[in-house]
Write a protein that holds these residues in place. Structure first.
Motif: not given
Length: 266
Positions: A1-22
């Motif tokens: 899984m990829d990760k991004t940081l929230s406004r408060d610095g919390t690491s949020i794990a996510y996964r992307r699939r497919g192509e097209g409008p988000p």
């Protein structure tokens, strides 16, 4: 899984699939990104779909103390990852989070929610207050199993089913998420639909209910649709709180496809 940081610095794990409008899928109580994976796979041929572990779950972090604004910040970070705008589908308490995020100004193009568990009315407020008090007593005592059982019983699971679930391999995973039930509880406030705040939810919204859900869920979702400026209500025949991905995927593909066609036209 990829990760991004929230406004408060919390690491949020996510996964992307497919192509097209988000499209971002927001899970409900005791769910993780893995819970939403079957639906994401069905939508991926038409959209770029993001599933994620809400804070305190799975591979995501959990900077405390909990606040609804922090969870809105998590969703905002994912919208930023998707290019600054997205459509959102939220299930249960995840639907309440999606609505709160849009009310707070998050750039959501189209919004769909399935049975956010509001409990409007005087009796609903009393019921919610009792559940909240009991949940916090159980969590304060470290009774994670009791907290999970409370959710299951409130949502209509019979005692024999709960007993079978306790013996099932999935039970330890549910208990590991028990503390996040307090987060979902906070998202729902006193259980009433915050109609005044939701007047700012101007995105086109689809409010969905299961045709085999309790009458109170049908009444609550209709009241929610009435409270939103640009909402319509839809009932899915045969569906309950446990929503079938195969049943809802075509509905979401049609609804979110509006955004796809608009982008193609532009």
């Amino acid at each position: 899984m990829d990760k991004t940081l929230s406004r408060d610095g919390t690491s949020i794990a996510y996964r992307r699939r497919g192509e097209g409008p988000p499209v971002i899928l927001v899970g409900g109580a005791l769910s993780t990104a893995a819970t939403e994976a079957p639906l994401a796979s069905l939508l991926a041929p038409h959209f770029e779909v993001v599933t994620y572990d809400r804070r305190g779950r799975g591979s995501s972090g959990d900077s405390g103390p909990y606040a609804v604004e922090r969870e809105i910040g998590d969703l905002a970070a994912l919208v930023a990852v998707m290019g600054g705008r997205a459509s959102v589908f939220g299930v249960g308490a995840g639907g309440a989070l999606a609505l709160e995020a849009r009310a707070a100004g998050l750039p959501v193009d189209l919004l769909a929610v399935y049975q956010p568990p509001y409990t409007p009315g005087a009796s609903g407020a009393q019921f919610k207050a009792c559940c909240t008090a009991r949940l916090h007593r159980l969590l304060s005592a470290g009774d994670r199993a009791g907290a999970v059982e409370l959710l299951l019983s409130v949502t209509g699971a019979p005692a024999d089913m709960i007993a079978r679930m306790r013996r099932a391999p999935l039970w330890p995973g549910l208990m590991s998420l028990a503390h996040t039930l307090a987060y979902d509880d906070a998202l729902l406030g006193d259980g009433s639909i915050p109609a005044e705040r939701f007047t700012s939810v101007t995105a086109r919204t689809l409010v969905v209910c299961g045709g085999s859900s309790p009458t109170r869920a049908l009444l609550a979702t209709r009241a929610l649709a009435d409270a939103l400026p640009r909402a319509r209500h839809r009932t899915l025949t045969g569906q309950t709180r446990e929503l079938s991905p195969q049943a809802v995927a075509p509905v979401l593909a049609e609804f979110f496809g509006r955004d796809m066609y608009a982008r193609q036209a532009s």
